[in-house]
Design an enzyme around this catalytic site. Sequence first.
Site, PDB file in Angstrom:
ATOM      1  N   CYS A   6      98.022  58.275  64.034  1.00 28.25           N
ATOM      2  CA  CYS A   6      97.957  59.239  62.919  1.00 28.25           C
ATOM      3  C   CYS A   6      98.181  60.646  63.450  1.00 28.25           C
ATOM      4  O   CYS A   6      98.863  61.459  62.807  1.00 28.25           O
ATOM      5  CB  CYS A   6      96.618  59.142  62.183  1.00 28.25           C
ATOM      6  SG  CYS A   6      96.494  57.733  61.048  1.00 28.25           S
ATOM      7  N   ASP A  29     108.019  54.442  73.210  1.00 27.22           N
ATOM      8  CA  ASP A  29     106.757  54.061  73.842  1.00 27.22           C
ATOM      9  C   ASP A  29     106.615  54.850  75.145  1.00 27.22           C
ATOM     10  O   ASP A  29     107.555  54.975  75.917  1.00 27.22           O
ATOM     11  CB  ASP A  29     106.719  52.550  74.117  1.00 27.22           C
ATOM     12  CG  ASP A  29     105.317  52.070  74.416  1.00 27.22           C
ATOM     13  OD1 ASP A  29     104.744  51.327  73.587  1.00 27.22           O
ATOM     14  OD2 ASP A  29     104.768  52.440  75.482  1.00 27.22           O
ATOM     15  N   HIS A  45      97.857  54.756  57.350  1.00 24.86           N
ATOM     16  CA  HIS A  45      97.051  54.074  58.365  1.00 24.86           C
ATOM     17  C   HIS A  45      96.668  52.666  57.907  1.00 24.86           C
ATOM     18  O   HIS A  45      96.007  52.479  56.893  1.00 24.86           O
ATOM     19  CB  HIS A  45      95.774  54.862  58.698  1.00 24.86           C
ATOM     20  CG  HIS A  45      94.975  54.176  59.763  1.00 24.86           C
ATOM     21  ND1 HIS A  45      95.110  54.477  61.097  1.00 24.86           N
ATOM     22  CD2 HIS A  45      94.093  53.151  59.694  1.00 24.86           C
ATOM     23  CE1 HIS A  45      94.337  53.662  61.795  1.00 24.86           C
ATOM     24  NE2 HIS A  45      93.694  52.856  60.962  1.00 24.86           N
ATOM     25  N   ASN A  86     101.151  43.205  68.240  1.00 22.54           N
ATOM     26  CA  ASN A  86      99.943  42.610  68.820  1.00 22.54           C
ATOM     27  C   ASN A  86      98.780  42.830  67.865  1.00 22.54           C
ATOM     28  O   ASN A  86      98.559  43.957  67.420  1.00 22.54           O
ATOM     29  CB  ASN A  86      99.642  43.263  70.173  1.00 22.54           C
ATOM     30  CG  ASN A  86     100.742  43.004  71.184  1.00 22.54           C
ATOM     31  OD1 ASN A  86     101.220  41.884  71.306  1.00 22.54           O
ATOM     32  ND2 ASN A  86     101.154  44.041  71.898  1.00 22.54           N
ATOM     33  N   GLY A  92      95.965  41.684  72.999  1.00 20.48           N
ATOM     34  CA  GLY A  92      95.991  42.920  73.785  1.00 20.48           C
ATOM     35  C   GLY A  92      96.284  44.168  72.974  1.00 20.48           C
ATOM     36  O   GLY A  92      96.808  45.145  73.512  1.00 20.48           O
ATOM     37  N   THR A  94      95.899  47.622  71.715  1.00 22.27           N
ATOM     38  CA  THR A  94      95.133  48.747  72.260  1.00 22.27           C
ATOM     39  C   THR A  94      95.036  49.915  71.288  1.00 22.27           C
ATOM     40  O   THR A  94      94.122  50.731  71.397  1.00 22.27           O
ATOM     41  CB  THR A  94      95.756  49.261  73.583  1.00 22.27           C
ATOM     42  OG1 THR A  94      97.110  49.640  73.343  1.00 22.27           O
ATOM     43  CG2 THR A  94      95.706  48.194  74.667  1.00 22.27           C
ATOM     44  N   HIS A  97      96.333  51.140  64.935  1.00 24.40           N
ATOM     45  CA  HIS A  97      97.174  51.609  63.826  1.00 24.40           C
ATOM     46  C   HIS A  97      98.385  50.688  63.910  1.00 24.40           C
ATOM     47  O   HIS A  97      99.082  50.688  64.945  1.00 24.40           O
ATOM     48  CB  HIS A  97      97.553  53.085  64.030  1.00 24.40           C
ATOM     49  CG  HIS A  97      98.433  53.671  62.954  1.00 24.40           C
ATOM     50  ND1 HIS A  97      98.108  54.823  62.257  1.00 24.40           N
ATOM     51  CD2 HIS A  97      99.631  53.258  62.460  1.00 24.40           C
ATOM     52  CE1 HIS A  97      99.081  55.100  61.389  1.00 24.40           C
ATOM     53  NE2 HIS A  97     100.018  54.162  61.497  1.00 24.40           N
ATOM     54  N   HIS A  99     101.518  48.688  64.405  1.00 26.09           N
ATOM     55  CA  HIS A  99     102.788  49.123  65.009  1.00 26.09           C
ATOM     56  C   HIS A  99     103.595  47.913  65.429  1.00 26.09           C
ATOM     57  O   HIS A  99     103.049  46.866  65.767  1.00 26.09           O
ATOM     58  CB  HIS A  99     102.546  50.054  66.196  1.00 26.09           C
ATOM     59  CG  HIS A  99     101.613  49.507  67.239  1.00 26.09           C
ATOM     60  ND1 HIS A  99     100.251  49.526  67.078  1.00 26.09           N
ATOM     61  CD2 HIS A  99     101.850  48.917  68.433  1.00 26.09           C
ATOM     62  CE1 HIS A  99      99.687  48.978  68.141  1.00 26.09           C
ATOM     63  NE2 HIS A  99     100.638  48.590  68.981  1.00 26.09           N
ATOM     64  N   HIS A 101     106.572  46.811  68.091  1.00 23.58           N
ATOM     65  CA  HIS A 101     107.352  47.145  69.287  1.00 23.58           C
ATOM     66  C   HIS A 101     108.774  46.631  69.074  1.00 23.58           C
ATOM     67  O   HIS A 101     108.965  45.443  68.761  1.00 23.58           O
ATOM     68  CB  HIS A 101     106.775  46.435  70.514  1.00 23.58           C
ATOM     69  CG  HIS A 101     105.360  46.791  70.853  1.00 23.58           C
ATOM     70  ND1 HIS A 101     105.021  47.660  71.860  1.00 23.58           N
ATOM     71  CD2 HIS A 101     104.178  46.384  70.313  1.00 23.58           C
ATOM     72  CE1 HIS A 101     103.702  47.772  71.940  1.00 23.58           C
ATOM     73  NE2 HIS A 101     103.168  47.002  71.007  1.00 23.58           N
TER      74      HIS A 101
HETATM   75  P1  AMP Z   1      99.557  47.683  71.752  1.00 19.29           P
HETATM   76  O1  AMP Z   1      99.092  47.368  73.153  1.00 19.29           O
HETATM   77  O2  AMP Z   1     100.359  46.595  71.127  1.00 19.29           O
HETATM   78  O3  AMP Z   1      98.405  48.161  70.885  1.00 19.29           O
HETATM   79  O4  AMP Z   1     100.589  48.872  71.902  1.00 19.29           O
HETATM   80  C1  AMP Z   1     100.220  50.202  72.018  1.00 19.29           C
HETATM   81  C2  AMP Z   1     101.387  50.893  72.651  1.00 19.29           C
HETATM   82  O5  AMP Z   1     101.251  52.281  72.477  1.00 19.29           O
HETATM   83  C3  AMP Z   1     101.509  50.654  74.168  1.00 19.29           C
HETATM   84  O6  AMP Z   1     102.756  50.027  74.458  1.00 19.29           O
HETATM   85  C4  AMP Z   1     101.414  52.064  74.757  1.00 19.29           C
HETATM   86  O7  AMP Z   1     102.261  52.254  75.871  1.00 19.29           O
HETATM   87  C5  AMP Z   1     101.807  52.928  73.580  1.00 19.29           C
HETATM   88  N1  AMP Z   1     101.278  54.280  73.608  1.00 19.29           N
HETATM   89  C6  AMP Z   1     100.006  54.674  73.852  1.00 19.29           C
HETATM   90  N2  AMP Z   1      99.890  56.011  73.754  1.00 19.29           N
HETATM   91  C7  AMP Z   1     101.129  56.486  73.448  1.00 19.29           C
HETATM   92  C8  AMP Z   1     101.670  57.790  73.213  1.00 19.29           C
HETATM   93  N3  AMP Z   1     100.915  58.887  73.283  1.00 19.29           N
HETATM   94  N4  AMP Z   1     102.993  57.888  72.930  1.00 19.29           N
HETATM   95  C9  AMP Z   1     103.761  56.789  72.879  1.00 19.29           C
HETATM   96  N5  AMP Z   1     103.312  55.534  73.068  1.00 19.29           N
HETATM   97  C10 AMP Z   1     102.013  55.378  73.354  1.00 19.29           C
HETATM   98 ZN    ZN Z   2      96.262  55.771  62.206  1.00 16.50          ZN
END
Ligand code: AMP
Ligand code: ZN
Length: 113
Positions: A6, A29, A45, A86, A92, A94, A97, A99, A101
């Site tokens: 966000c 990424d 969100h 994911n 995994g 992390t 929000h 997303h 890939h």
């Molecule tokens: P996930 O593990 O599927 O939740 O993917 C989260 C992704 O966000 C990971 O591939 C991270 O490398 C990416 N990520 C985390 N912080 C940032 C950021 N500030 N800008 C761009 N990508 C990010």
């Molecule tokens: Zn968000």
Amino acid sequence: MDCLFCKIIAGEIPSTKVYEDETVYAFKDISPMAKVHVLIIPKQHIDSMNDINSENSAVVAHIFEVAAELAKKLEIDKTGYRVVSNCGKDAGQTVFHLHFHLLGGEEMNPRMA
Ligand code: AMP
Ligand code: ZN
């Protein structure tokens, strides 16, 4: 809400924008897993795949249109690509929000997430 993506959408945290429209934002990424690694996110969100429902699924359909457009723009449409989301601990996730890939530009492990 204290959400990294966000904040990226709001421009409070910098990102390398690849695409933006009224409902969707896409950016590189920060830690690429392939030569092309773009994240496509809804501006609204949504925590994760678990929270997709009939009220918000239109943006998810739109994200897949954007993914196909970006694959062409980034010239991976002919060589192939992967779209991954994911969901939760075992996958995994992390950032909570939703997303997607978009990965490509090189051959990937068949089991890669
Ligand atoms: P996930 O593990 O599927 O939740 O993917 C989260 C992704 O966000 C990971 O591939 C991270 O490398 C990416 N990520 C985390 N912080 C940032 C950021 N500030 N800008 C761009 N990508 C990010
Ligand atoms: Zn968000």
